[in-house]
Design an enzyme around this catalytic site. Structure first.
Site, PDB file in Angstrom:
ATOM      1  N   HIS A   1       0.864  -1.187   0.000  1.00 17.14           N
ATOM      2  CA  HIS A   1       0.000   0.000   0.000  1.00 17.14           C
ATOM      3  C   HIS A   1       0.902   1.238   0.000  1.00 17.14           C
ATOM      4  O   HIS A   1       1.968   1.220   0.640  1.00 17.14           O
ATOM      5  CB  HIS A   1      -0.847   0.076   1.284  1.00 17.14           C
ATOM      6  CG  HIS A   1      -2.109  -0.742   1.267  1.00 17.14           C
ATOM      7  ND1 HIS A   1      -2.527  -1.487   2.347  1.00 17.14           N
ATOM      8  CD2 HIS A   1      -3.073  -0.887   0.313  1.00 17.14           C
ATOM      9  CE1 HIS A   1      -3.684  -2.078   2.065  1.00 17.14           C
ATOM     10  NE2 HIS A   1      -4.036  -1.735   0.837  1.00 17.14           N
TER      11      HIS A   1
ATOM     12  N   CYS B   1      -2.181   2.609   9.024  1.00 18.94           N
ATOM     13  CA  CYS B   1      -3.206   1.649   8.609  1.00 18.94           C
ATOM     14  C   CYS B   1      -4.395   1.660   9.555  1.00 18.94           C
ATOM     15  O   CYS B   1      -5.526   1.412   9.140  1.00 18.94           O
ATOM     16  CB  CYS B   1      -2.633   0.237   8.573  1.00 18.94           C
ATOM     17  SG  CYS B   1      -1.289   0.023   7.429  1.00 18.94           S
TER      18      CYS B   1
HETATM   19  N1  ARG Z   1      -3.929  -7.275   6.361  1.00 17.46           N
HETATM   20  C1  ARG Z   1      -4.313  -6.046   5.750  1.00 17.46           C
HETATM   21  C2  ARG Z   1      -4.280  -6.182   4.249  1.00 17.46           C
HETATM   22  O1  ARG Z   1      -3.415  -6.854   3.748  1.00 17.46           O
HETATM   23  C3  ARG Z   1      -3.437  -4.920   6.216  1.00 17.46           C
HETATM   24  C4  ARG Z   1      -3.859  -3.579   5.719  1.00 17.46           C
HETATM   25  C5  ARG Z   1      -2.897  -2.484   6.054  1.00 17.46           C
HETATM   26  N2  ARG Z   1      -3.446  -1.202   5.744  1.00 17.46           N
HETATM   27  C6  ARG Z   1      -2.802  -0.171   5.214  1.00 17.46           C
HETATM   28  N3  ARG Z   1      -3.419   0.951   5.111  1.00 17.46           N
HETATM   29  N4  ARG Z   1      -1.596  -0.304   4.729  1.00 17.46           N
HETATM   30  O2  ARG Z   1      -5.096  -5.638   3.548  1.00 17.46           O
END
Ligand code: ARG
Length: 286
Positions: free
Chosen positions: A178, A279
């Site tokens: 991300h 996150c």
């Molecule tokens: N386990 C989640 C996923 O893979 C973690 C999300 C992390 N969020 C972020 N904004 N980077 O989607």
């Protein structure tokens, strides 16, 4: 130095601004599927510890004078704690999330109805996107990640919905899937005095995208891999106080040298899901 004392010492260049955040308690947090390299479903998780760490993060935001709103966690959606993925908000409009993976698909409508019930006009996404995980407002511009989760078509949709310039950036390292794991927005609103600035991990981007970042943000803090692997970049700044992973000590020193006030928190349990400070935090801009 306490948080309040340090805020009082902010230089004219680094003024903390009060923000409003949306968070989701990790009551149902666990790792029982794998959609990023951080997740190991065979390893145990401690939901009580996740809750404790999450509560201390919330407490830090409150003690900095920020407002924290809450969305009800839903059973069976262990990743719902990562509220940043719930949408992207600006000027009272919430662009809804459409998750890339089926495991998280049901979170989209839950966040969208929260927005509708809490004063936002909802712009329903037709394209795959994971909210503020991949859309970061820097000054007037929206930086938009693609490569792992959000589609480039969602970038066009965001540009249309918000009428802002959207800059597409390609992520190439699966650990930094991300945009908010690879870039930290240090000045969330363009300070009257100068440029909005960022910190980033150069190796997380394709060559072409790295060149865009170099050109646009010549003053950016370049963060090392050692700090990025604690999800050090996955941080929240109010323009002065920067809440970061406490283990990102190199980044902490870089921030201090630039006149920011880094505040370390430990979210080791939530790191097992591949998420950090940012996150867990969605900015609400009404
Ligand atoms: N386990 C989640 C996923 O893979 C973690 C999300 C992390 N969020 C972020 N904004 N980077 O989607």
């Amino acid at each position: 130095m306490t948080i309040t004392e340090s805020a009082a010492l902010a230089t004219p260049h680094r003024r903390p601004l009060r923000r409003t955040y949306l968070m989701c308690e990790p009551s149902h947090f666990t790792v029982d599927y794998r959609i990023n390299p951080w997740m190991h479903p065979s390893e145990p998780t401690d939901t009580a510890l996740a809750l404790e760490q999450w509560r201390s993060l919330r407490q830090v935001f409150l003690s900095l004078g920020h407002q924290v709103e809450l969305i009800e966690p839903a059973a069976g959606l262990p990743d719902m704690v990562y509220a940043a993925n719930g949408g992207f908000t600006l000027g009272g409009v919430a662009y809804s999330a459409r998750f890339a993976h089926a495991e998280r698909a049901d979170e989209g409508p839950l966040y969208a109805s929260w927005f509708a019930d809490n004063g936002f006009e909802v712009a329903d996404a037709t394209e795959i996107n994971e909210g503020e995980g991949d859309f970061l407002l820097v000054g007037d511009v929206i930086l938009a990640g693609h490569g792992f989760r959000s589609s480039t078509r969602s970038h066009d949709e965001v540009a249309q919905v918000f009428g802002r310039e959207v800059v597409a950036l390609e992520l190439v390292d699966p650990r930094f899937y991300h945009l908010d794991t690879a870039i930290a927005v240090l000045d969330p609103v363009t300070p009257a005095s100068g440029e909005a600035n960022i910190a980033y991990l150069p190796g997380a981007f394709s060559d072409a995208s790295r060149r865009i970042l170099e050109e646009r943000y010549p003053d950016a803090i370049l963060v090392s891999d050692e700090d990025a692997v604690w999800l050090g970049l996955n941080s929240i700044s109010d323009g002065y106080n920067v809440v970061i992973a406490s283990r990102a000590t190199g980044f902490e020193a870089q921030l201090r040298a630039r006149g920011y006030n880094p505040i370390g928190v430990d979210l080791s349990e939530l790191l097992k899901g591949g998420g950090g400070v940012k996150c867990c935090t969605l900015e609400l801009r009404r």
